[in-house]
Design a protein around this motif. Sequence first.
Motif, PDB file in Angstrom:
ATOM      1  N   GLU A 149      -2.080  -1.587  -4.166  1.00  0.00           N
ATOM      2  CA  GLU A 149      -3.372  -0.940  -3.961  1.00  0.00           C
ATOM      3  C   GLU A 149      -3.572   0.289  -4.842  1.00  0.00           C
ATOM      4  O   GLU A 149      -4.679   0.519  -5.329  1.00  0.00           O
ATOM      5  CB  GLU A 149      -3.533  -0.555  -2.495  1.00  0.00           C
ATOM      6  CG  GLU A 149      -3.664  -1.743  -1.571  1.00  0.00           C
ATOM      7  CD  GLU A 149      -3.918  -1.326  -0.142  1.00  0.00           C
ATOM      8  OE1 GLU A 149      -4.337  -0.170   0.076  1.00  0.00           O
ATOM      9  OE2 GLU A 149      -3.711  -2.149   0.754  1.00  0.00           O
ATOM     10  N   PHE A 163      -9.448  -0.717  -0.261  1.00  0.00           N
ATOM     11  CA  PHE A 163      -8.593  -0.073  -1.256  1.00  0.00           C
ATOM     12  C   PHE A 163      -9.125   1.311  -1.608  1.00  0.00           C
ATOM     13  O   PHE A 163      -8.350   2.244  -1.835  1.00  0.00           O
ATOM     14  CB  PHE A 163      -8.510  -0.932  -2.509  1.00  0.00           C
ATOM     15  CG  PHE A 163      -7.686  -2.197  -2.355  1.00  0.00           C
ATOM     16  CD1 PHE A 163      -7.094  -2.519  -1.147  1.00  0.00           C
ATOM     17  CD2 PHE A 163      -7.501  -3.053  -3.430  1.00  0.00           C
ATOM     18  CE1 PHE A 163      -6.343  -3.672  -0.998  1.00  0.00           C
ATOM     19  CE2 PHE A 163      -6.742  -4.209  -3.298  1.00  0.00           C
ATOM     20  CZ  PHE A 163      -6.163  -4.521  -2.077  1.00  0.00           C
ATOM     21  N   ASN A 196       0.808  -1.220   0.000  1.00  0.00           N
ATOM     22  CA  ASN A 196       0.000   0.000   0.000  1.00  0.00           C
ATOM     23  C   ASN A 196       0.839   1.268   0.000  1.00  0.00           C
ATOM     24  O   ASN A 196       0.352   2.338   0.314  1.00  0.00           O
ATOM     25  CB  ASN A 196      -0.973   0.016   1.187  1.00  0.00           C
ATOM     26  CG  ASN A 196      -0.296   0.381   2.498  1.00  0.00           C
ATOM     27  OD1 ASN A 196       0.915   0.240   2.647  1.00  0.00           O
ATOM     28  ND2 ASN A 196      -1.074   0.847   3.452  1.00  0.00           N
TER      29      ASN A 196
END
Length: 216
Positions: A177, A196, A141
Amino acid sequence: HSDWTRTPGKDARMSSSGNTHDPSYKLLFSHPEMIADLLRGYVRQSWVEQLDFASLERVNGHYVTADLRERENDLVWRVRWTNGDRWLYVYLLLEFQSTPDAFMALRVMTYLGLLYQDLLKAGQLTAEGKLPPVLPLVLYNGERPWRASTEMAELIDTVPGGLEVFRPALRYLLLEESRYADDPLPDTRNLVASVFGLENSCSPEDLRRVLGRLID
């Protein structure tokens, strides 16, 4: 006190405690519904339809490496195939450092070796006496694009003809992500898609839209 703080659309920031994983993410993906939605929504291969998601169960994911450091940010799940008693193991590695790890494939290979040793020790073999299949997933992420190779063989220098057949071959599935910011799933009830969406939110309007979907 939190070991990590996050703001929408920004990298995770490590506190002085030095933790290398986000406990909130580990908590989220400790629920079978999240793992089911992760596989259904983001592992876009036909064999996923053959999984019995009602059989999902958590497996011990704490493995000690050679330097005696425990892996705390790994989640291991297993799920049955619908046509029998065979299991598929899912190794989920949560990666939140801001700089992508160029040698992630090596890390994954090491952790999978530890997992397979543990499965062998516990007698978790197939009816044919073989090791079960494992899907290695890396969930990233960070804000910086992931440039690291997902293939172990690509990390090893080229060699004269013939020797290359002895290079280890392993690939992990990377879920970055930020790449899904403009890729909404047809199924708006997918929990992982909403997570997300929160990560990729850039405005209060984006947050309200995603939270409204989560409430529904």
